[in-house]
Design an enzyme around this catalytic site. Sequence first.
Site, mmCIF file in Angstrom:
data_model
loop_
_atom_site.group_PDB
_atom_site.id
_atom_site.type_symbol
_atom_site.label_atom_id
_atom_site.label_comp_id
_atom_site.label_asym_id
_atom_site.label_seq_id
_atom_site.Cartn_x
_atom_site.Cartn_y
_atom_site.Cartn_z
ATOM 1 N N GLY A 24 2.056 4.978 -0.631
ATOM 2 C CA GLY A 24 1.434 6.259 -0.952
ATOM 3 C C GLY A 24 2.504 7.288 -1.269
ATOM 4 O O GLY A 24 2.790 7.605 -2.423
ATOM 5 N N CYS B 167 -2.685 33.422 10.179
ATOM 6 C CA CYS B 167 -2.494 33.980 11.522
ATOM 7 C C CYS B 167 -2.209 32.886 12.537
ATOM 8 O O CYS B 167 -3.028 32.607 13.421
ATOM 9 C CB CYS B 167 -3.719 34.778 11.915
ATOM 10 S SG CYS B 167 -4.081 36.032 10.702
ATOM 11 N N GLU C 198 0.836 -1.215 0.000
ATOM 12 C CA GLU C 198 0.000 0.000 0.000
ATOM 13 C C GLU C 198 0.866 1.258 0.000
ATOM 14 O O GLU C 198 0.781 2.081 0.908
ATOM 15 C CB GLU C 198 -0.903 0.006 1.245
ATOM 16 C CG GLU C 198 -1.798 -1.213 1.388
ATOM 17 C CD GLU C 198 -2.476 -1.297 2.756
ATOM 18 O OE1 GLU C 198 -2.068 -0.569 3.687
ATOM 19 O OE2 GLU C 198 -3.406 -2.090 2.891
HETATM 20 C C1 LIG Z 1 -1.377 5.999 5.094
HETATM 21 C C2 LIG Z 1 -1.408 4.536 4.843
HETATM 22 C C3 LIG Z 1 -0.631 3.978 3.824
HETATM 23 C C4 LIG Z 1 0.340 4.774 2.994
HETATM 24 O O1 LIG Z 1 1.456 5.198 3.717
HETATM 25 P P1 LIG Z 1 2.704 5.866 2.964
HETATM 26 O O2 LIG Z 1 3.637 6.214 4.031
HETATM 27 O O3 LIG Z 1 2.177 7.072 2.256
HETATM 28 O O4 LIG Z 1 3.237 4.861 2.014
HETATM 29 C C5 LIG Z 1 -0.768 2.631 3.588
HETATM 30 N N1 LIG Z 1 -1.614 1.856 4.325
HETATM 31 C C6 LIG Z 1 -2.376 2.363 5.316
HETATM 32 C C7 LIG Z 1 -3.292 1.477 6.065
HETATM 33 C C8 LIG Z 1 -2.305 3.724 5.609
HETATM 34 O O5 LIG Z 1 -3.049 4.228 6.602
#
Ligand SMILES: *Cc1c(COP(=O)(O)O)cnc(C)c1O
Length: 431
Positions: A286, A355, A284
Site C-alpha cells: 500500500g 482544538c 499487498e
Molecule cells: C494495511 C495492510 C496492507 C498494506 O500495508 P502497507 O504498509 O501500506 O504496505 C497489506 N495487507 C493488509 C492485510 C493490511 O492490513
Amino acid sequence: MDHFQDRPGPTGAPELWCEDVPLAEIAEAVGTPVYVYSTATLERHFTVFRDALQAAMPGRRLLVAYAVKANSNLAVIRTLARLGAGADTVSEGEIRRALAAGVPPERIVFSGVGKTDAELAFAIDQGVCEINVEAEAELERLAAIAEARGARPAIAIRVNPDVGAGGHAKISTGKAESKFGVSFSEARRLYARAAASPFLRPVGVACHIGSQITDLAPLEAAFTRMRGLVEDLRREGLSVERLDLGGGLGVPYFDAPEAPPLPSIYAAMVARVLDGLDIDLAFEPGRLIVANAGVLVATAIHVHRRAEGRSFLVVDAAMNDLLRPTLYEAYHGIRPVRSGNGAPEEAMDVVGPVCETGDTFARDRPLPPMAAGDLVAFQSAGAYGASMSSEYNSRPLIPEVLVSGDRFSVIRRRPTFEEMLAREPLPDWLG
Ligand SMILES: *Cc1c(COP(=O)(O)O)cnc(C)c1O
C-alpha cells in the site's frame, strides 16, 4: 524516485511542481488544503515493485494486490488497475471501490479482522479471488454463509507469525499479542477443517506483519516460517496454491533517518527464501505505491511568535486532513512550495487550527522565513492521508487532485458546507 521536482517559478526562484504542473497553479485553481497525486509516480512505484519481483522469480505467478486503504480514491485505484494491479480490501466499501475502479474480482483479496456476515456474503457473490480468514469463528460463519448461497469461496488462512516489525507500535501487526490472524498450529488445524468442508476451498496462507518496515530481517523471518507452514500442510496431503506475503515495505519519508530496502533487495530476499518452492505468490503493498506519489498542499495562516519561546507556523491543514503525525508520531517532510531567498532557517512548530494539542505536524522544524499566504507542501502524504481524513471540527473533507503530465483533474471534490449539514436531518420533534 518521484515526480515532484523544483523548477524555476515566475520570479526565477525555484518552486515545487508535480510532473509538468506547478503546485501553486493547482492551489490557485482548487484552493487549499488539497492533496495532489502524481500519475507517473504511482505507475513507476507499482511497476518497479512488480518488475523487481518478476525479475527475481522468472516464471512465478504473481498477484500484486494494491492495499486500497492506503489511498482509496477511485482514480488512484484505476491508475493502478490499468497496469494489472489487483486490490487488497478490508471492507465492503473497499471491494465496491475496487470493482468500480475496474479491478476484476479475480484480482481482489478480502482481508480484515472483523468481516460481517453481510460483507462475507457480498465478497462471495462478487467472486473475489481470496477471502483471508483471520479466526476460527470467522471460518465457521463463512462456511455457513457459503452453504446458504450454494457457493464454495476460495479462502486463505491469515497467520500471525509472531514477529515484531513496523515503524510504530500502532502499525505492528505480526506479534502474537496483536489482534490479527491465528497461530501456526491453529492455521494447520483450520486449513484441514476448511479442506474437509464442501463449502470452502482453501487455496493458501497469508501473513502481513506490519507497516513502514525498514529492515528486511523480520520479513525474512516471517516468510521463512510461512514457507515451513506450506511444506507442513503439503506433507499432510493438503493442496496449497498460493502464499500471500502481505505488504508493509517502508518508504523514505524524505529527510527522515530511516532508509528502507529497495524493492530489488526485497525481491531477492523473497526469491531466496522461497527458492525451490513451487507456489503462486500474492503481495499487498500500500504505502510503497502511494506514499511518495502524493503531497498535501496547505496555506500558511500566520506565524505566531510567542514573546518568549516557541514560534508556530499555523497552516490551514489539520489533523483531520492528515492524521499520521497525531496518530503515529509520523514524520513528514515540510517545505515551502516556493523557495525563499536563502535567508537563514528558523525552528518552528508546524500546527493546524484544530482544538487539540495533538494537532501538531512537527516540532522545532527548521524552515525558511514564512509569511501568511505562503504555500506549504507536506511531502510523502499519498498514503494514509486522504483515506484517513475526517470532518473533525466541522472542516469539510479536502479535495484530491490527480496530475498526469501537464494535465490535472479534481478526483474528489470539496463538499460544500450545505452538503455537510444536509446529511444530518433533525428529528421531527426538534423541527
Ligand atoms: C494495511 C495492510 C496492507 C498494506 O500495508 P502497507 O504498509 O501500506 O504496505 C497489506 N495487507 C493488509 C492485510 C493490511 O492490513
